[in-house]
Design an enzyme around this catalytic site. Structure first.
Site, PDB file in Angstrom:
ATOM      1  N   SER A  72     -50.469  40.099   6.372  1.00  0.00           N
ATOM      2  CA  SER A  72     -50.151  39.484   7.574  1.00  0.00           C
ATOM      3  C   SER A  72     -49.075  40.612   7.988  1.00  0.00           C
ATOM      4  O   SER A  72     -49.204  40.487   9.302  1.00  0.00           O
ATOM      5  CB  SER A  72     -49.366  38.041   7.543  1.00  0.00           C
ATOM      6  OG  SER A  72     -48.254  38.135   6.772  1.00  0.00           O
ATOM      7  N   ASP A 107     -49.994  40.434  -1.634  1.00  0.00           N
ATOM      8  CA  ASP A 107     -51.447  40.466  -1.392  1.00  0.00           C
ATOM      9  C   ASP A 107     -52.300  41.680  -1.738  1.00  0.00           C
ATOM     10  O   ASP A 107     -51.605  42.794  -1.667  1.00  0.00           O
ATOM     11  CB  ASP A 107     -51.743  40.204   0.054  1.00  0.00           C
ATOM     12  CG  ASP A 107     -52.028  38.915   0.641  1.00  0.00           C
ATOM     13  OD1 ASP A 107     -52.196  38.116  -0.146  1.00  0.00           O
ATOM     14  OD2 ASP A 107     -51.476  38.677   1.818  1.00  0.00           O
ATOM     15  N   GLU A 156     -55.679  27.408   3.630  1.00  0.00           N
ATOM     16  CA  GLU A 156     -55.179  27.813   4.891  1.00  0.00           C
ATOM     17  C   GLU A 156     -56.359  27.231   5.915  1.00  0.00           C
ATOM     18  O   GLU A 156     -57.493  27.438   5.798  1.00  0.00           O
ATOM     19  CB  GLU A 156     -55.282  29.495   4.909  1.00  0.00           C
ATOM     20  CG  GLU A 156     -55.049  29.810   6.566  1.00  0.00           C
ATOM     21  CD  GLU A 156     -54.367  31.233   6.447  1.00  0.00           C
ATOM     22  OE1 GLU A 156     -54.319  32.015   5.548  1.00  0.00           O
ATOM     23  OE2 GLU A 156     -54.353  31.680   7.928  1.00  0.00           O
TER      24      GLU A 156
END
Ligand code: KIV
Ligand code: NA
Length: 263
Positions: free
Chosen positions: A46, A84, A181
């Protein structure tokens, strides 16, 4: 104050104690998370959107991820550090192994990858070689173009069953955590009850074993915040106060409430 491990998190799931994750990107925020009792710190891709100004996570590179993992690691030696793997760096198990190795050597203790049962061989390969894996299902932002936008997933019975089956396959392959999510609360509850690994929800209701939010959303830095996120700075005196409020609201089951949940 022992460091948090995959075992501590499984123990918390077994005992029904909620744990807290924050996606953040730099040393001072990582140090604050440690002081506030955040169990898991995620260096999310992100960062492409929250730090670098891209409109998706797709442009994010390994070099950018490593730079931020190293910074976070320098700020926190207590929380479990999870990094990530960015877009298309784990398309094959061999690629995943090579790139996960780099994230681990930068200071992570776990890697996160987005996708369903097709990743089971990758999860097994990494796990057997000593790299814990967090899976990520539901809205998987690296697939935004395939999904047709940032949308809630698993609303139909068929899609919900698919996500549940994916979760079970990844659990059996040896995944140690699962991010869910933007899925309906009831689906997240079903999945959480049917896998051995702890689940971490974001826009997935209150029945997961843990919650995660992005630091920019916690602090009200996001221009168009998603429905499930909350600006905790509004009710706090300062930034550490906002993080402490987020942590205690998750631990006490106050956040997420109905307003921040998909039915
Ligand atoms: O990149 C990220 O911050 C994430 C979390 C929102 C789960 O993947
Ligand atoms: Na991510």
């Amino acid at each position: 104050t022992n460091p948090i491990t995959t075992l501590s998190l499984r123990k918390m799931k077994a005992e029904g104690i909620k744990f807290v994750t924050v996606a953040l990107y730099d040393a001072p925020m990582a140090a604050m998370a440690r002081k506030c009792g955040v169990e898991v710190v995620l260096i999310g891709d992100s960062l492409g959107m929250t730090v670098l100004g891209y409109d998706s996570t797709i442009p994010v590179t390994m070099e950018q991820m490593i730079y931020h993992v190293e910074a976070v690691k320098r700020g926190n030696n207590k929380s479990l550090i999870m990094g990530d793997l960015p877009f298309m760096t784990y398309a094959t198990p061999e690629q995943a192994m090579e790139n996960a190795t780099r994230i681990m050597q930068a200071g992570a203790q776990m890697v996160k990858i987005e996708g369903g049962a097709w990743l089971a061989p990758t999860v097994q390969m990494l796990s057997e070689r000593g790299i814990p894996v967090c899976a990520h299902l539901g809205l998987t932002p690296q697939s935004v173009n395939k999904l047709g936008g940032f949308r809630v997933q698993g609303r139909s019975e068929e899609q919900a069953n698919q996500i549940l089956a994916d979760a079970q396959a990844l659990d059996e392959a040896g995944a140690d955590l699962l991010v869910l999510e933007c899925v309906p609360s009831e689906l997240a509850r079903r999945i959480t009850e049917s896998v051995s690994m702890p689940t971490i929800g974001i826009g997935a209701g209150q029945h997961t074993d843990a919650q995660v939010l992005v630091i920019n959303d916690i602090l009200g830095l996001t221009e168009q915040p998603p429905k499930f996120s909350k600006n905790f700075l509004v009710e706090a005196e300062d930034i550490p106060g906002a993080m402490r409020k987020y942590v205690s609201d998750v631990k006490n089951g106050v956040f997420p409430d109905q307003e921040h949940t998909f039915g």
